[in-house]
Motif scaffolding. Structure first.
Motif, short mmCIF file in Angstrom:
data_model
loop_
_atom_site.label_atom_id
_atom_site.label_comp_id
_atom_site.label_asym_id
_atom_site.label_seq_id
_atom_site.Cartn_x
_atom_site.Cartn_y
_atom_site.Cartn_z
N GLY A 171 0.80 -1.22 0.00
CA GLY A 171 0.00 0.00 0.00
C GLY A 171 0.83 1.26 0.00
N VAL A 172 0.36 2.26 -0.77
CA VAL A 172 0.95 3.61 -0.79
C VAL A 172 -0.17 4.60 -0.54
N PHE A 173 -0.02 5.42 0.50
CA PHE A 173 -1.08 6.38 0.80
C PHE A 173 -0.94 7.62 -0.06
N ASN A 174 -2.04 8.03 -0.67
CA ASN A 174 -2.07 9.21 -1.54
C ASN A 174 -2.62 10.39 -0.74
N TYR A 175 -1.78 11.39 -0.50
CA TYR A 175 -2.18 12.52 0.33
C TYR A 175 -2.89 13.63 -0.46
N ASP A 176 -3.15 13.39 -1.73
CA ASP A 176 -3.94 14.33 -2.53
C ASP A 176 -5.35 14.37 -1.93
N HIS A 177 -5.83 15.58 -1.56
CA HIS A 177 -7.12 15.70 -0.88
C HIS A 177 -8.29 15.26 -1.75
N ASP A 178 -8.08 15.16 -3.06
CA ASP A 178 -9.14 14.66 -3.91
C ASP A 178 -9.22 13.14 -3.88
N ILE A 179 -8.16 12.51 -3.39
CA ILE A 179 -8.13 11.05 -3.34
C ILE A 179 -8.10 10.56 -1.91
N TRP A 180 -7.04 10.96 -1.17
CA TRP A 180 -6.97 10.75 0.29
C TRP A 180 -7.26 9.29 0.66
N ALA A 181 -6.52 8.39 0.05
CA ALA A 181 -6.75 6.97 0.30
C ALA A 181 -5.52 6.20 -0.15
N TYR A 182 -5.54 4.91 0.09
CA TYR A 182 -4.44 4.04 -0.33
C TYR A 182 -4.61 3.60 -1.78
N SER A 183 -3.47 3.41 -2.44
CA SER A 183 -3.41 2.69 -3.71
C SER A 183 -2.71 1.36 -3.42
N TRP A 184 -3.00 0.35 -4.28
CA TRP A 184 -2.55 -1.00 -3.94
C TRP A 184 -1.85 -1.69 -5.10
N LEU A 185 -0.86 -2.50 -4.76
CA LEU A 185 -0.28 -3.51 -5.63
C LEU A 185 -0.15 -4.80 -4.83
N TYR A 186 0.24 -5.88 -5.51
CA TYR A 186 0.35 -7.17 -4.85
C TYR A 186 1.59 -7.88 -5.35
N ILE A 187 2.24 -8.61 -4.48
CA ILE A 187 3.39 -9.43 -4.84
C ILE A 187 3.17 -10.82 -4.29
N ASP A 188 3.47 -11.84 -5.10
CA ASP A 188 3.29 -13.20 -4.62
C ASP A 188 4.61 -13.76 -4.06
N THR A 189 4.57 -14.96 -3.55
CA THR A 189 5.75 -15.53 -2.91
C THR A 189 6.89 -15.78 -3.89
N GLU A 190 6.60 -15.79 -5.20
CA GLU A 190 7.64 -15.96 -6.21
C GLU A 190 8.21 -14.64 -6.69
N GLY A 191 7.67 -13.53 -6.17
CA GLY A 191 8.20 -12.22 -6.54
C GLY A 191 7.53 -11.57 -7.74
N ASN A 192 6.39 -12.09 -8.17
CA ASN A 192 5.66 -11.49 -9.29
C ASN A 192 4.76 -10.37 -8.78
N ILE A 193 4.82 -9.20 -9.44
CA ILE A 193 3.99 -8.05 -9.09
C ILE A 193 2.75 -8.04 -9.98
N THR A 194 1.60 -7.76 -9.39
CA THR A 194 0.36 -7.67 -10.16
C THR A 194 -0.50 -6.53 -9.63
N ASP A 195 -1.33 -5.97 -10.50
CA ASP A 195 -2.19 -4.84 -10.13
C ASP A 195 -3.45 -5.28 -9.42
N SER A 196 -3.86 -6.53 -9.60
CA SER A 196 -5.10 -7.01 -8.99
C SER A 196 -4.99 -8.50 -8.74
N ILE A 197 -5.83 -8.97 -7.84
CA ILE A 197 -5.87 -10.39 -7.52
C ILE A 197 -7.33 -10.83 -7.44
N GLY A 198 -7.55 -12.11 -7.29
CA GLY A 198 -8.90 -12.62 -7.16
C GLY A 198 -9.51 -12.27 -5.82
N SER A 199 -10.67 -12.80 -5.57
CA SER A 199 -11.40 -12.52 -4.33
C SER A 199 -10.92 -13.45 -3.22
N TYR A 200 -10.58 -12.85 -2.08
CA TYR A 200 -10.15 -13.63 -0.92
C TYR A 200 -10.90 -13.16 0.31
#
Length: 493
Positions: free
Chosen positions: A319-348
């Motif tokens: 997670g990276v927090f966005n301090y822009d007052h129009d957004i004011w929330a976290y943005s997300w990425l994901y990394i798996d145990t093999e080191g692959n980065i992805t923008d989204s994942i399935g439902s957990y």
């Protein structure tokens, strides 16, 4: 309802205290569960008596100033006209005698735990007197709580202490580990013949899958119920996390940083292997190398300040927090145990909550995409309770600054309950029973969300999940009594 500004403040100051939602459901022992047919019934004399919920015929002769519903194990708390508390069984037999101490009950693993609590003023030694330099006198007493916690069935006392007011406190927050083990107050117990037997003390954190963490000299060890030796030992807390991408070592210097240091750090590093285990369950090793990522993803990772392990999955949440007052929330990425980065994942089945129980991840856009909202809407709290599956309570503020709340189904992409209410109380997640308040200070009505039908014809000042309701009578007095939240049937004369 608090304003959106308050919700944002909590996200900024408390998000690092988020935790995976824990169900901690008790595992019922069918042999100890009872078919409870008795309910408290309010008489015209404003006293409660217990009656059969179908026939309304008395089942216990005594009458009480106040009475609770019976637990699934067959016990209830009653109050007499002297404002003294006691616990009784289904036959009216007193199992915890009348006293000024308030009594609360909780059932875990088929056992009934009780807490007695009374506040009093305790005389202090002279060196603990409160000397008021403004001349209003010397306070020679301090407020204390006398607390006793034990097991109703065996009358076993687990704790009996006098504790200063607003300092230490104890709760009936017992957790079921399995059918024969419970966890409470840093101790793991085995249950035998309705008594608790200590098998492990000084546990810093209980984990899933019958595991726990113990700490000593700033180091932690992980143990399991079936293992005699530590699963992992020599684990030390860290706020720094390093990962390699190609020839670069990316070092995150302030990960999961909190205002107040937690008892168990959010990152635990193995002294021997340098493996890093991540909160909340510390169940898998964070990858040492990034094997697949875009340049924009790498730039995102350099700014990452929140890393959680998503349990029952191969993924970690970044997670990276966005301090822009129009957004004011976290943005997300994901990394798996093999080191692959992805923008989204399935439902957990994984939720990240802040200190006050509001949802941080999955965030609003994942739950309620932009194409389903009005452009003038602003969002406040999102709440989720165990058992609600894909449904979330979402607070909304429209262009007229009118604040409402609704129940959104993220799977079906529909409002189960439209955002037209000031408050929605969850009474039974499995059977989807809700109490709806249309306006601030208005009355609550019952809804069966499965059938989309109202329950009963009455409205109440308050309704709780046990069926206790309150109304104002013709004299302006608040009257409490019980109803069946599934049918609306009232238990009063």
């Amino acid at each position: 309802m608090k304003t959106i500004v308050c919700s944002i403040f909590f996200m900024l100051t408390s998000v690092m205290a988020c935790t995976q939602e824990k169900t901690n459901k008790s595992l019922p022992d069918p042999s100890k569960m009872k078919n409870i047919n008795s309910v408290p019934f309010l008489t015209r004399q404003k006293l409660f008596m217990y009656v059969d919920k179908t026939s309304l015929k008395p089942v216990i002769n005594q009458k009480f100033k106040s009475a609770s519903v019976f637990t699934s194990t067959g016990f209830a708390v009653v109050v007499n006209e002297k404002n003294e508390y006691a616990a009784i069984d289904e036959n009216g037999k007193i199992v915890l005698g009348f006293s000024a101490e308030e009594i609360n009950l909780n059932v875990i693993n088929g056992l009934t735990f009780y807490k007695k609590d009374i506040e009093y003023e305790k005389k202090m030694p002279v060196w603990k007197w409160d000397w008021n330099i403004m001349g209003s006198g010397i306070k020679k007493e301090q407020t204390y709580h006398k607390i006793e916690i034990g097991v109703v069935e065996s009358q076993q006392v687990l704790l009996s202490e006098d504790v200063p007011y607003l300092e230490d406190n104890y709760y009936l927050n017992f957790i079921s580990v399995d059918e024969t083990h419970v966890f409470w107050n840093g101790t793991l117990y085995e249950v035998k013949k309705n008594r608790l037997h200590k098998i492990e003390n000084n546990i810093a954190e209980l984990l899933e899958n019958k595991r726990w963490l113990k700490g000593s000299d700033a180091e932690f060890s992980m143990y399991g119920l079936s293992q005699k030796k530590a699963i992992h030992s020599g684990l030390k807390g860290s706020e720094t996390l390093s990962v390699q991408f190609e020839k670069e070592i990316i070092t995150l210097n302030e990960v999961n940083k909190e205002r107040y240091a937690p008892e168990v750090p959010k990152l635990l590093a193995d002294n021997k292997t340098n493996d890093v285990y991540i909160f909340p369950q510390y169940e898998k090793v964070f990858p040492r190398k990034i094997t697949k990522a875009t340049s924009s993803q790498i730039e995102f990772i350099r700014k990452t300040s929140l890393v959680y392990s998503i349990t029952n999955s191969p993924y970690f949440l970044l997670g990276v927090f966005n301090y822009d007052h129009d957004i004011w929330a976290y943005s997300w990425l994901y990394i798996d145990t093999e080191g692959n980065i992805t923008d989204s994942i399935g439902s957990y089945d994984f939720k990240v909550l802040d200190r006050v129980g509001n949802l941080v991840w999955p965030d609003r856009k994942m739950i309620l995409p932009d194409e389903f909202i009005n452009k003038d809407w602003k969002f406040g709290k999102i709440k989720y309770y165990s058992g609600m599956d894909d449904c979330y309570l979402i607070a909304i503020e429209d262009e007229k600054q009118l604040r409402t709340i609704g129940l959104w189904n993220s799977r079906e992409k529909i409002w189960e309950i439209k955002p037209q209410y000031y408050d929605i109380s969850v009474l039974d997640t499995k059977k989807q029973i809700y109490a709806l308040q249309k306006e601030q200070d208005g009355l609550y009505t019952l809804l069966d969300n499965k059938t989309k039908k109202s329950i009963g014809s009455k409205a109440y000042k308050s309704i709780n999940s046990e069926g206790m309701v309150s109304i104002k009578n013709t004299l302006g007095e608040t009257v409490y009594y019980y109803i069946d939240v599934y049918s609306g049937k009232e238990y009063k004369e």
